[in-house]
Design a protein around this motif. Sequence first.
Motif, PDB file in Angstrom:
ATOM      1  N   ALA A 179       0.831  -1.206   0.000  1.00  0.00           N
ATOM      2  CA  ALA A 179       0.000   0.000   0.000  1.00  0.00           C
ATOM      3  C   ALA A 179       0.865   1.256   0.000  1.00  0.00           C
ATOM      4  O   ALA A 179       0.570   2.238  -0.691  1.00  0.00           O
ATOM      5  CB  ALA A 179      -0.934  -0.004   1.201  1.00  0.00           C
TER       6      ALA A 179
ATOM      7  N   GLN B 105       2.075   4.458  -3.271  1.00  0.00           N
ATOM      8  CA  GLN B 105       1.951   5.915  -3.124  1.00  0.00           C
ATOM      9  C   GLN B 105       3.311   6.573  -2.859  1.00  0.00           C
ATOM     10  O   GLN B 105       3.386   7.705  -2.392  1.00  0.00           O
ATOM     11  CB  GLN B 105       0.961   6.258  -2.000  1.00  0.00           C
ATOM     12  CG  GLN B 105       1.257   5.627  -0.652  1.00  0.00           C
ATOM     13  CD  GLN B 105       0.122   5.809   0.336  1.00  0.00           C
ATOM     14  OE1 GLN B 105      -0.116   6.903   0.839  1.00  0.00           O
ATOM     15  NE2 GLN B 105      -0.613   4.730   0.606  1.00  0.00           N
TER      16      GLN B 105
ATOM     17  N   GLN C 145      -4.459   3.749   3.322  1.00  0.00           N
ATOM     18  CA  GLN C 145      -5.115   3.916   2.035  1.00  0.00           C
ATOM     19  C   GLN C 145      -4.394   4.994   1.196  1.00  0.00           C
ATOM     20  O   GLN C 145      -3.410   5.575   1.626  1.00  0.00           O
ATOM     21  CB  GLN C 145      -6.595   4.217   2.245  1.00  0.00           C
ATOM     22  CG  GLN C 145      -7.333   3.065   2.965  1.00  0.00           C
ATOM     23  CD  GLN C 145      -7.234   1.735   2.219  1.00  0.00           C
ATOM     24  OE1 GLN C 145      -7.946   1.501   1.259  1.00  0.00           O
ATOM     25  NE2 GLN C 145      -6.338   0.849   2.665  1.00  0.00           N
ATOM     26  N   SER C 146      -4.904   5.254   0.008  1.00  0.00           N
ATOM     27  CA  SER C 146      -4.113   5.904  -1.045  1.00  0.00           C
ATOM     28  C   SER C 146      -3.452   7.235  -0.677  1.00  0.00           C
ATOM     29  O   SER C 146      -2.329   7.491  -1.090  1.00  0.00           O
ATOM     30  CB  SER C 146      -4.983   6.107  -2.289  1.00  0.00           C
ATOM     31  OG  SER C 146      -5.280   4.852  -2.867  1.00  0.00           O
TER      32      SER C 146
ATOM     33  N   GLU D  52      -3.413  -3.864  -4.896  1.00  0.00           N
ATOM     34  CA  GLU D  52      -3.652  -2.471  -4.498  1.00  0.00           C
ATOM     35  C   GLU D  52      -4.337  -2.414  -3.130  1.00  0.00           C
ATOM     36  O   GLU D  52      -5.486  -1.976  -3.002  1.00  0.00           O
ATOM     37  CB  GLU D  52      -4.511  -1.756  -5.540  1.00  0.00           C
ATOM     38  CG  GLU D  52      -3.833  -1.612  -6.898  1.00  0.00           C
ATOM     39  CD  GLU D  52      -4.668  -0.820  -7.882  1.00  0.00           C
ATOM     40  OE1 GLU D  52      -4.154   0.176  -8.417  1.00  0.00           O
ATOM     41  OE2 GLU D  52      -5.838  -1.198  -8.099  1.00  0.00           O
TER      42      GLU D  52
ATOM     43  N   ASN E 101      -3.935  -0.381  -0.960  1.00  0.00           N
ATOM     44  CA  ASN E 101      -4.226   1.019  -0.655  1.00  0.00           C
ATOM     45  C   ASN E 101      -5.618   1.439  -1.135  1.00  0.00           C
ATOM     46  O   ASN E 101      -6.073   2.549  -0.847  1.00  0.00           O
ATOM     47  CB  ASN E 101      -3.189   1.935  -1.299  1.00  0.00           C
ATOM     48  CG  ASN E 101      -3.001   1.660  -2.779  1.00  0.00           C
ATOM     49  OD1 ASN E 101      -2.657   0.545  -3.164  1.00  0.00           O
ATOM     50  ND2 ASN E 101      -3.229   2.660  -3.621  1.00  0.00           N
ATOM     51  N   LYS E 102      -6.318   0.541  -1.841  1.00  0.00           N
ATOM     52  CA  LYS E 102      -7.676   0.843  -2.313  1.00  0.00           C
ATOM     53  C   LYS E 102      -8.705  -0.138  -1.756  1.00  0.00           C
ATOM     54  O   LYS E 102      -9.803  -0.274  -2.298  1.00  0.00           O
ATOM     55  CB  LYS E 102      -7.703   0.812  -3.848  1.00  0.00           C
ATOM     56  CG  LYS E 102      -6.836   1.885  -4.493  1.00  0.00           C
ATOM     57  CD  LYS E 102      -6.928   1.839  -6.021  1.00  0.00           C
ATOM     58  CE  LYS E 102      -6.064   2.919  -6.663  1.00  0.00           C
ATOM     59  NZ  LYS E 102      -6.119   2.867  -8.148  1.00  0.00           N
TER      60      LYS E 102
ATOM     61  N   GLN F 200      -6.972   4.893   7.139  1.00  0.00           N
ATOM     62  CA  GLN F 200      -6.514   3.519   7.353  1.00  0.00           C
ATOM     63  C   GLN F 200      -7.722   2.610   7.473  1.00  0.00           C
ATOM     64  O   GLN F 200      -8.797   3.053   7.895  1.00  0.00           O
ATOM     65  CB  GLN F 200      -5.761   3.372   8.681  1.00  0.00           C
ATOM     66  CG  GLN F 200      -4.437   4.032   8.816  1.00  0.00           C
ATOM     67  CD  GLN F 200      -3.864   3.785  10.204  1.00  0.00           C
ATOM     68  OE1 GLN F 200      -4.569   3.390  11.131  1.00  0.00           O
ATOM     69  NE2 GLN F 200      -2.579   4.037  10.361  1.00  0.00           N
TER      70      GLN F 200
END
Length: 276
Positions: A23, A27, A98-99, A137, A139-140, A239
Amino acid sequence: MLKASIIVAFYNNVKSLEMILTALNNQYDNNFEVVIADDGSTDENVAKVKELAGGYKFNIHHVWQEDKGFRKNKILNQAILKANNDYLIFIDGDCIPQSNFVIDHLSQAEPNTCLNGRRADLSPKVSEKIKNKKHDEPNKLFKTYLTAIIFDYLLGNGKNIEKGFNISNPTLSSYLNRPSRKVKGVVGCNFSVNKSDMLKINGFDERYEFPGVGEDSDIEYRFRLAGIKIKNIFFMANQIHLYHKELPRSQVNKDIFQQVQECKESYTKFGIHKEK
């Protein structure tokens, strides 16, 4: 450009750590390193962490101590000393950023200020779905599983789900984080601060050897004594927290915190630098 050292409190949960690192990798913009603060993971899992460490764009440092029970504050202090950058972001090893996580912390950073974030606590059912798959991903994940998250939440499962939404509109964000709102305490899984401010209070108090209080309430209290402002960044730096049974809290921690409040000293004698 401000650069961060992201300190991840870790103990044996390699699968979640891999999601965290992926994650963060998604980014990365040459603006952080990662320090894994390992409170006594097994040799097998230490080897797995070392295998992971070479597969990401950012530098990863692994700080380990022998397993002698819950000594999170002690290993966090060692991670602070290992950190090369001037800004520190703290997360737990079961919380997936997250992103916009990193850039939200860095863009909101101020001198003499601790940023206070939050997490969306997923239900056991959704957490298991996530744990049982490999994610390119992570982070998504909040967006990917949003329907399942909301459905389960409406059935009474999960909590603080609204904290998973990222609100980028400056006016709305300022309104939601306005100082006049009810004070919400710092949580140890999502806060950031200048390294100099952390050193000003001598880091974490290592007398706390049970979960809770020591890595958040105590830190916040001593920040305030030292004149360090607490700034909320709710609905930012998001998060998701994968469900697990809550570790038991102890009266011992509460008693230590009461002593700290009675002494009213921001600089702990039991932190990074010990009195001889």
